[in-house]
Scaffold this motif. Sequence first.
Motif, PDB file in Angstrom:
ATOM      1  N   ASN A 178      -5.803  13.028  -5.409  1.00  0.00           N
ATOM      2  CA  ASN A 178      -5.235  14.109  -4.596  1.00  0.00           C
ATOM      3  C   ASN A 178      -3.839  13.707  -4.144  1.00  0.00           C
ATOM      4  OD1 ASN A 178      -7.698  15.733  -4.552  1.00  0.00           O
ATOM      5  ND2 ASN A 178      -8.525  14.110  -3.232  1.00  0.00           N
ATOM      6  N   ILE A 179      -2.920  14.655  -4.128  1.00  0.00           N
ATOM      7  CA  ILE A 179      -1.526  14.378  -3.794  1.00  0.00           C
ATOM      8  C   ILE A 179      -1.247  14.774  -2.351  1.00  0.00           C
ATOM      9  CG2 ILE A 179       0.872  14.858  -4.391  1.00  0.00           C
ATOM     10  CD1 ILE A 179      -0.125  15.480  -7.255  1.00  0.00           C
ATOM     11  N   ASP A 180      -0.716  13.828  -1.574  1.00  0.00           N
ATOM     12  CA  ASP A 180      -0.394  14.084  -0.169  1.00  0.00           C
ATOM     13  C   ASP A 180       0.677  15.173  -0.044  1.00  0.00           C
ATOM     14  OD1 ASP A 180      -2.064  11.995   0.325  1.00  0.00           O
ATOM     15  OD2 ASP A 180      -0.528  10.616   1.074  1.00  0.00           O
ATOM     16  N   LYS A 181       0.598  15.923   1.049  1.00  0.00           N
ATOM     17  CA  LYS A 181       1.620  16.936   1.330  1.00  0.00           C
ATOM     18  C   LYS A 181       3.004  16.295   1.434  1.00  0.00           C
ATOM     19  CE  LYS A 181       2.819  20.631   4.566  1.00  0.00           C
ATOM     20  NZ  LYS A 181       2.440  21.336   5.830  1.00  0.00           N
ATOM     21  N   ALA A 182       3.049  15.096   2.036  1.00  0.00           N
ATOM     22  CA  ALA A 182       4.331  14.396   2.187  1.00  0.00           C
ATOM     23  C   ALA A 182       4.969  14.108   0.830  1.00  0.00           C
ATOM     24  CB  ALA A 182       4.127  13.095   2.956  1.00  0.00           C
ATOM     25  N   VAL A 183       4.141  13.841  -0.180  1.00  0.00           N
ATOM     26  CA  VAL A 183       4.654  13.571  -1.525  1.00  0.00           C
ATOM     27  C   VAL A 183       5.319  14.816  -2.094  1.00  0.00           C
ATOM     28  CG1 VAL A 183       3.979  13.040  -3.904  1.00  0.00           C
ATOM     29  CG2 VAL A 183       3.035  11.708  -2.003  1.00  0.00           C
ATOM     30  N   TYR A 184       4.665  15.958  -1.970  1.00  0.00           N
ATOM     31  CA  TYR A 184       5.248  17.216  -2.455  1.00  0.00           C
ATOM     32  C   TYR A 184       6.567  17.528  -1.759  1.00  0.00           C
ATOM     33  CZ  TYR A 184       1.116  18.697  -5.134  1.00  0.00           C
ATOM     34  OH  TYR A 184       0.118  18.797  -6.068  1.00  0.00           O
ATOM     35  N   VAL A 234       5.016   5.967   1.693  1.00  0.00           N
ATOM     36  CA  VAL A 234       3.747   6.697   1.603  1.00  0.00           C
ATOM     37  C   VAL A 234       2.577   5.725   1.735  1.00  0.00           C
ATOM     38  CG1 VAL A 234       2.252   8.074   0.078  1.00  0.00           C
ATOM     39  CG2 VAL A 234       4.697   8.592   0.238  1.00  0.00           C
ATOM     40  N   MET A 235       2.641   4.599   1.008  1.00  0.00           N
ATOM     41  CA  MET A 235       1.564   3.613   1.099  1.00  0.00           C
ATOM     42  C   MET A 235       1.461   3.023   2.492  1.00  0.00           C
ATOM     43  SD  MET A 235       1.512   1.510  -2.496  1.00  0.00           S
ATOM     44  CE  MET A 235       3.292   1.287  -2.668  1.00  0.00           C
ATOM     45  N   MET A 236       2.620   2.713   3.088  1.00  0.00           N
ATOM     46  CA  MET A 236       2.591   2.116   4.424  1.00  0.00           C
ATOM     47  C   MET A 236       2.005   3.073   5.445  1.00  0.00           C
ATOM     48  SD  MET A 236       2.993  -0.519   6.267  1.00  0.00           S
ATOM     49  CE  MET A 236       4.006  -1.705   5.367  1.00  0.00           C
ATOM     50  N   SER A 237       2.257   4.361   5.295  1.00  0.00           N
ATOM     51  CA  SER A 237       1.686   5.347   6.206  1.00  0.00           C
ATOM     52  C   SER A 237       0.162   5.330   6.130  1.00  0.00           C
ATOM     53  CB  SER A 237       2.217   6.740   5.857  1.00  0.00           C
ATOM     54  OG  SER A 237       1.630   7.725   6.677  1.00  0.00           O
ATOM     55  N   ARG A 238      -0.384   5.260   4.925  1.00  0.00           N
ATOM     56  CA  ARG A 238      -1.847   5.201   4.748  1.00  0.00           C
ATOM     57  C   ARG A 238      -2.402   3.885   5.290  1.00  0.00           C
ATOM     58  NH1 ARG A 238      -2.333   6.992  -1.578  1.00  0.00           N
ATOM     59  NH2 ARG A 238      -1.275   9.012  -1.421  1.00  0.00           N
ATOM     60  N   PHE A 239      -1.701   2.808   4.993  1.00  0.00           N
ATOM     61  CA  PHE A 239      -2.091   1.469   5.424  1.00  0.00           C
ATOM     62  C   PHE A 239      -2.145   1.413   6.950  1.00  0.00           C
ATOM     63  CE2 PHE A 239      -0.690  -3.271   4.759  1.00  0.00           C
ATOM     64  CZ  PHE A 239      -1.942  -3.702   5.146  1.00  0.00           C
ATOM     65  N   LYS A 240      -1.118   1.957   7.572  1.00  0.00           N
ATOM     66  CA  LYS A 240      -1.028   1.972   9.037  1.00  0.00           C
ATOM     67  C   LYS A 240      -2.214   2.718   9.650  1.00  0.00           C
ATOM     68  CE  LYS A 240       2.269   3.518  12.641  1.00  0.00           C
ATOM     69  NZ  LYS A 240       1.677   4.771  13.106  1.00  0.00           N
ATOM     70  N   LYS A 241      -2.603   3.844   9.063  1.00  0.00           N
ATOM     71  CA  LYS A 241      -3.729   4.617   9.586  1.00  0.00           C
ATOM     72  C   LYS A 241      -5.040   3.842   9.509  1.00  0.00           C
ATOM     73  CE  LYS A 241      -1.770   9.201   8.739  1.00  0.00           C
ATOM     74  NZ  LYS A 241      -1.825  10.436   7.917  1.00  0.00           N
ATOM     75  N   ILE A 242      -5.181   3.019   8.460  1.00  0.00           N
ATOM     76  CA  ILE A 242      -6.387   2.193   8.333  1.00  0.00           C
ATOM     77  C   ILE A 242      -6.483   1.216   9.499  1.00  0.00           C
ATOM     78  CG2 ILE A 242      -7.507   0.393   6.943  1.00  0.00           C
ATOM     79  CD1 ILE A 242      -6.350   1.823   4.455  1.00  0.00           C
ATOM     80  N   LEU A 243      -5.368   0.561   9.818  1.00  0.00           N
ATOM     81  CA  LEU A 243      -5.372  -0.399  10.936  1.00  0.00           C
ATOM     82  C   LEU A 243      -5.539   0.312  12.275  1.00  0.00           C
ATOM     83  CD1 LEU A 243      -4.991  -3.572  10.923  1.00  0.00           C
ATOM     84  CD2 LEU A 243      -4.692  -2.398   8.744  1.00  0.00           C
ATOM     85  N   GLU A 244      -4.900   1.476  12.395  1.00  0.00           N
ATOM     86  CA  GLU A 244      -5.059   2.237  13.641  1.00  0.00           C
ATOM     87  C   GLU A 244      -6.525   2.593  13.873  1.00  0.00           C
ATOM     88  OE1 GLU A 244      -0.672   4.437  13.688  1.00  0.00           O
ATOM     89  OE2 GLU A 244      -2.417   5.451  12.803  1.00  0.00           O
ATOM     90  N   LEU A 245      -7.235   2.923  12.817  1.00  0.00           N
ATOM     91  CA  LEU A 245      -8.645   3.286  12.933  1.00  0.00           C
ATOM     92  C   LEU A 245      -9.501   2.078  13.315  1.00  0.00           C
ATOM     93  CD1 LEU A 245     -10.841   5.460  12.539  1.00  0.00           C
ATOM     94  CD2 LEU A 245     -10.992   4.737  10.147  1.00  0.00           C
ATOM     95  N   HIS A 246      -9.267   0.939  12.638  1.00  0.00           N
ATOM     96  CA  HIS A 246     -10.113  -0.233  12.842  1.00  0.00           C
ATOM     97  C   HIS A 246      -9.754  -1.032  14.093  1.00  0.00           C
ATOM     98  CE1 HIS A 246     -12.581  -0.273   9.176  1.00  0.00           C
ATOM     99  NE2 HIS A 246     -11.542   0.295   8.588  1.00  0.00           N
ATOM    100  N   LEU A 247      -8.480  -1.016  14.482  1.00  0.00           N
ATOM    101  CA  LEU A 247      -8.055  -1.865  15.603  1.00  0.00           C
ATOM    102  C   LEU A 247      -7.622  -1.080  16.833  1.00  0.00           C
ATOM    103  CD1 LEU A 247      -5.953  -4.629  13.788  1.00  0.00           C
ATOM    104  CD2 LEU A 247      -8.429  -4.415  13.991  1.00  0.00           C
ATOM    105  N   GLY A 248      -7.261   0.182  16.631  1.00  0.00           N
ATOM    106  CA  GLY A 248      -6.724   0.945  17.759  1.00  0.00           C
ATOM    107  C   GLY A 248      -7.487   2.198  18.094  1.00  0.00           C
ATOM    108  N   GLY A 249      -8.721   2.322  17.581  1.00  0.00           N
ATOM    109  CA  GLY A 249      -9.526   3.496  17.880  1.00  0.00           C
ATOM    110  C   GLY A 249      -8.937   4.795  17.374  1.00  0.00           C
ATOM    111  N   GLY A 250      -8.090   4.690  16.349  1.00  0.00           N
ATOM    112  CA  GLY A 250      -7.481   5.876  15.761  1.00  0.00           C
ATOM    113  C   GLY A 250      -6.204   6.322  16.441  1.00  0.00           C
ATOM    114  N   LYS A 251      -5.788   5.630  17.491  1.00  0.00           N
ATOM    115  CA  LYS A 251      -4.569   6.002  18.223  1.00  0.00           C
ATOM    116  C   LYS A 251      -3.333   5.518  17.453  1.00  0.00           C
ATOM    117  CE  LYS A 251      -2.235   5.467  22.674  1.00  0.00           C
ATOM    118  NZ  LYS A 251      -2.278   4.814  24.022  1.00  0.00           N
TER     119      LYS A 251
END
Length: 393
Positions: free
Chosen positions: A116-122, A237-254
């Motif tokens: 699936n292609i991210d909206k940001a990519v388009y 784009v990759m860093m944005s996805r990567f950052k969200k993974i850490l935010e979920l696991h370490l920051g409660g999604g914030k």
Amino acid sequence: MPAQSLSLNSNKPILSWANHDLGARETQMAKNVASLPFVYKHVALMSDVHLGKGALVGSVIATQDAIIPAAVGVDIGCGMCAIQTPYSSHQLEGKLKKIRKEIEATIPVGFDANKNIDKAVYNWQGWHSFKELHKGVQHLEGKALKQMGSLGGGNHFIEVCIDTEDNVWLMLHSGSRNIGNMLAQNHIRTAKDLAKLAHQKLPDPDLSAFVAGTDAFQQYWHDLQWAQDYARFNRDVMMSRFKKILELHLGGGKPFKPKLAVNCHHNYAERESHFGEEVYVTRKGAVRARTTDYGIIPGSMGAKSFIVKGRGNHESYCSCSHGAGRLMSRTKAKHTFTLDDLIEQTDGIECRKDAGILDEIPAAYKPIEEVMANQNDLVEVVATLRQVVCVKG
């Protein structure tokens, strides 16, 4: 350390920060480049210099009114991206394997692409000029779309790191994927064909160049800038996805705002001013290091990495190394080391430990501490990192 002027009897001087003698093949490659009539002032070799194709990896080549597509290479815009997070190492405890698995599930690696292609990519502005690229890549727009936000293979990687102050960092290494590769190959082929037609006597066909003012030069320069922008945005784009993974696991999604963010190329060319003149600067495995530039110099997957700030050393064309540099080829590494060696050398790091990444074993790379010591006049260290999670392409 100050640069050494190599006694190689070349047309233009060769300055080296490597602090070691070049082998016969490396010496010839350096002399070949320094013999070209359009090379400006001198050739600069970084502390991680090693064999490449046409030109040495870890070389900085300034040219007047010409550019060598093979010197830029086939992974146009390959580089690094890193951010400092607000998290500390204790927040990672017991979560490393989950984080690695989620990275691998979220960011395609190797030959894989996004389903699936991210909206940001388009929304990336580069798609508006895709039809202006070399005709040899016109059929690849769909593939380029799907690969935006993917890692690739080889020495590309994604890492969770901890610095000496106990801060968690996110870091990745990638380039312009298949579209950059295909653009480069088409232009390299054209440059070689033009050199043959002109009966040019070159020390190496891979040093065929485009001359400024010609249609071929203009097309390459346009495509080069496009691919460099693609590579930079691909990392974003990759860093944005990567950052969200850490935010979920370490920051409660914030969401968090990075304390420092760096995104730098190390295979590219730009028009720059040096010694009072406008020239084309090709960094083949080198990072720009002006006094305003932050850069990233990674070691191997089992060694330290460094966030640096440039010192603006003009003899290096304001550049520094792009990593540790390979000590041995991928083939030799596979024949030299065993899976047990890989497991031992990556002890304590959450990563794949299989034969598929044996060519990336830490011992296949030069000691990063030596590489850094040899360029302390080019950069200052801002942060020293060690990886705790490593995902390879």
